[in-house]
Scaffold this active site. Structure first.
Site, PDB file in Angstrom:
ATOM      1  N   SER A   7       0.797  -1.233   0.000  1.00  0.00           N
ATOM      2  CA  SER A   7       0.000   0.000   0.000  1.00  0.00           C
ATOM      3  C   SER A   7       0.827   1.279   0.000  1.00  0.00           C
ATOM      4  O   SER A   7       0.282   2.359  -0.238  1.00  0.00           O
ATOM      5  CB  SER A   7      -0.932   0.035   1.214  1.00  0.00           C
ATOM      6  N   LYS A  36       0.499   3.391  -2.933  1.00  0.00           N
ATOM      7  CA  LYS A  36      -0.649   4.284  -3.135  1.00  0.00           C
ATOM      8  C   LYS A  36      -0.248   5.763  -3.042  1.00  0.00           C
ATOM      9  O   LYS A  36      -0.904   6.626  -3.625  1.00  0.00           O
ATOM     10  CB  LYS A  36      -1.739   3.973  -2.099  1.00  0.00           C
ATOM     11  N   TYR A  43      -3.021  -2.257 -10.634  1.00  0.00           N
ATOM     12  CA  TYR A  43      -3.001  -2.089  -9.182  1.00  0.00           C
ATOM     13  C   TYR A  43      -2.155  -3.165  -8.512  1.00  0.00           C
ATOM     14  O   TYR A  43      -1.324  -2.886  -7.635  1.00  0.00           O
ATOM     15  CB  TYR A  43      -4.445  -2.136  -8.664  1.00  0.00           C
ATOM     16  N   TYR A  84      -4.776   2.924   7.798  1.00  0.00           N
ATOM     17  CA  TYR A  84      -5.987   2.137   7.950  1.00  0.00           C
ATOM     18  C   TYR A  84      -6.786   2.692   9.128  1.00  0.00           C
ATOM     19  O   TYR A  84      -6.998   3.898   9.207  1.00  0.00           O
ATOM     20  CB  TYR A  84      -5.648   0.654   8.139  1.00  0.00           C
ATOM     21  N   VAL A 130       1.123  -3.754   4.062  1.00  0.00           N
ATOM     22  CA  VAL A 130       1.083  -5.039   4.776  1.00  0.00           C
ATOM     23  C   VAL A 130       2.355  -5.862   4.593  1.00  0.00           C
ATOM     24  O   VAL A 130       2.526  -6.890   5.252  1.00  0.00           O
ATOM     25  CB  VAL A 130      -0.131  -5.918   4.371  1.00  0.00           C
TER      26      VAL A 130
END
Lengths: 305, 305, 305, 305
Positions: free
Chosen positions: A65, A68, A190, A241, A259
């Site tokens: 992530s 992102k 992605y 998160y 993660v």
């Protein structure tokens, strides 16, 4: 100063050493589950280009992530504020892959760092760069100065084979008209950006533009100073998160976790920091990484508050 | 420097003047609905004690939810981190008075600035100061140096007469064992703190300890530097109802708004700012106040990011 | 026929005997928690007035939510369809005391058998009968022909002392304008009706009007045939908390359960049935009672489907 | 009797005639949106085989969700109660295509008539009959005695082109391990069963086994009497999206509606009824169809309550 910094990261390393191996390695795909949990790395890149590291700072891991942040920066660099027509920038108060909230908000993700939001960003980036193969990969290679960074094909294949949740989110976005390209094409992009393998050293360097008011490694302004502040603001409110408030409270820096166990944190105008340890806490953030940032900011007073 | 600052707040005043009267005055209680919408005030207190103001900076208004910052500070000053056993510090992603989330989280409010969290803080403060009448009032009087600050009795009575939603929240908290004192006693304290009437000048002064690393007006440390950072962090992630991300993105400062139209914002180590205008935007934050802070931070570069 | 029926209830009793004592006695108030779990009673009242019973059919227990059927019938008898302006009649899909759904539906309870709906019905009944002390008590005395039925004062006191959840619901209803009378007055009435102590024999008799197309014990029509069908329909879709579908599937009769372990079931035009056993299953319905109704309907073919 | 029944359906037709054309034709796919709204048909098939009809009872329409009753019956006929390991049978209290509830329940749909549940049933049926092309089509042909019933290819194509919501649900089910076969294969089967075109006459005949305790047109028992009651029970509690309670209250029969405007209702041991009118009410059920059933049951007293 260089010497002090080196001592600093080594002291932090020493302080968190008892936590090495703590937490639970992500196990939703076999490739991540197979990672040796006994790693810890830290690297700090100052805005003047100085870089110090300790531990397994040159061992590659799956950035997941953290990618992102780069895709968001690329979309803002390429298309200004357009993306905010399609994604909100509020903390979610829900799990990173929640569908309930997305359904309630009629297809507008709460922020670009939840999976739903990142899929919309990936879709937008695909529309902006239809002919590029992997613009996020190109970007991190350029910014880190390491052309050998690559996508881990096994991770990508493993992710694709376990992509039902993200497929579900993508089709839901599409049902609300908020995914333009083909679902498979967006998912492929992605999954590939999430499967990039990088080291702490590379990541700290690749993220340093956020500490330099948007200035790229080559001196160009990828983002304006104002845009950079805004990416940092979104990282602070939504980068962890359902533990964004906890991170702001304990560490007090904009950051983004993955993660794979990596965390990228930014001290505006001072430095970018990457820590890594595969064991995750109950919120899905690197347990030792959170502790290391806590330690580092306590010793330096680095905090935006 | 003083002169420049005075010009600054006047320039900001001038820039937002077209917005005076815009937005919707809170109308859930008659006393608030009766406020003249055509007000605007701004006051900035620097950490060196210099204070500059413009517009209706000396007109009193109902501080409402801004009081939640003071009660949180008092509870942390009196009982350290105990309050975090009873309240989380995550942004909520839900309306300020949501019961659904509280039910789902089994009586643990998401943060101390939602009504549920503020009621728990009020309950905790009542347990800590059972014999005080209005500890929040005492505090703002001392910090602002204005002993004439008082509770608006009509507002308090009006709030109590329309307290069903807060009663519902309180009983729900109590059903989960997270409200210790009598519901009526807690509501009374809570309504009284929300009904304090203050001016921008007083509020900027009363909140200045958050810009001074916790140092009170009398030079004592109400909060440690670390605690102060943490209150600021919670303000940033949760201070604006469901628009915290938007405020972080646009303004980039810790802050807290109230439905009376006031906003208190903090530039750590630099100043505290209070703006006021009764007309609210769709998120319940002062429309002109948000614009004024946007303008002020654009002109000064004040931002934590 | 009488002889066969007597054998029938004894055979059912025998069949479920191994389940006596199974399940968990309701423990949210001390008075209910103190009930001896080793009870089982069954009573069937035919539309011709014949009544057969077995086991502890004359032992009194707390009727709790079964009272909601009587209060609904009284409100419909007194005020026709007015109540449906204030309460829906859809199954809820949520826990009996959920606030989330009530908030989402802006104060309109999903059905009259959830706590929220029953509180609105109690409020409506209070408006219709402001001078009566306990209209539900009066009703069950008359219908069962037993003037000695009474409210268990200890249960009522115990309920009131643990009424925070229901207080929370009531204030939320009131905040939406869907509770007219004083919260305390409504709660008092509601708690009293739930604390009525009755036996299986009395309850089967008191509920028999629902098997007789609305005809009261005295031959009057309390409800029209059409109204009676409708109460039965609401019992079928909403009478068993979150196990209404399960009950319809297994038993196939309109019914209403209470946490005291009683269940009232209706075979339209045939009979009313009351079973009782204090041990509850995971949905809050009497474990042995569900089994007894399953057994009874399997042996008789009684089902509406 | 035959003559009276014919008068009955004609009287019902006459009574609802003013409603012809009322409501909104489903418009989520072009093929359905193009249906002429000015239709009304009714057909009643008695358990003795007598059939009476009025209006456009022989005009074909898209059966849509009514097909879910047939697929459920086929799965229960082929595999007994196994399906209940994968689907609950509780009313949902949510929209027919809700993802939030499915996420909360970790992939177990609330009932087999929501889209999620019907997709699991379709998946189960695909596993049971991997070599059949369209088992639901085969079934309705046999039961209605009309071998010309077919799948409307344009509707199926249109549905597939707008299947993002159902794809999203399917992938979510799969992420929870509750969809075994390939998503595309399940969706194809599901879309085909929903796109079957039938008339009221055919549908009343095809559903008559549910009024005959499970007895097929050829005299075999497709379902046992007990299984049939249970399908009827699920229809009653869950057959009308979020208006199941309303239908039970107004009509009092097990039934299943489809967005094509058809409704199949069952009077156990008496008859099956099919009504059709394309205009839908706000809950997605045929407006004129609901009125016709209301009228029909008022005139006949047919009700299970």
């Amino acid at each position: 100063m260089t010497i002090d910094l080196q001592e600093l990261v080594e002291d932090v390393h020493e302080a968190v050493r008892p936590l090495i191996g703590s937490g639970s390695v992500a196990d939703y795909i076999p490739r991540l589950a197979a990672v040796n949990p006994d790693h810890f790395g830290i690297s700090v890149m100052m805005t003047d280009g100085t870089q110090v590291s300790s531990g397994d700072a040159d061992v590659e891991f799956s950035i997941q992530s953290i990618s992102k942040v780069f895709s968001l920066a690329l979309v803002m660099a390429g298309d200004g504020d357009e993306i905010w027509q399609r994604v909100d920038r509020e903390p979610s108060g829900a799990a990173f892959n929640s569908l309930a909230q997305l359904e309630y908000k009629r297809g507008i993700p709460r922020n670009p760092f939840m999976n739903a939001g990142a899929l919309v960003v990936a879709d937008h980036l695909l529309s902006l760069t239809p002919d590029a193969e992997d613009p996020v990969l190109d970007f991190v290679r350029t910014e880190s100065g390491n052309p050998d960074i690559s996508i881990d094909a096994l991770t990508a294949a493993s992710e694709l084979a376990h992509a039902d949740r993200n497929s579900s989110i993508s089709h839901l976005l599409r049902s609300f008209g908020n995914l333009i390209n083909d679902v498979d094409a967006v998912l492929d992009r992605y999954v590939r950006q999430c499967s990039i393998a990088m080291s702490c050293t590379d990541l700290a360097a690749a993220g340093a533009f956020l500490a330099r008011r948007g200035e790229s490694a080559d001196g160009r302004h990828l983002l304006s100073g104002n845009q950079t502040k805004r990416v940092n603001a979104v990282m602070l409110t939504s980068g962890f998160y359902d533990a964004a408030g906890e991170f702001a409270y304990r560490v007090g820096l904009p950051g983004k976790s993955g993660v794979g166990g990596g965390i990228l944190a930014i001290v505006p105008d001072v430095c970018s920091i990457c820590v890594w340890g595969p064991g995750l806490d109950s919120s899905g953030n690197s347990l030792i990484g959170m502790a290391a940032l806590d330690e580092l900011t306590s010793r330096t007073g680095w905090s935006i508050f």
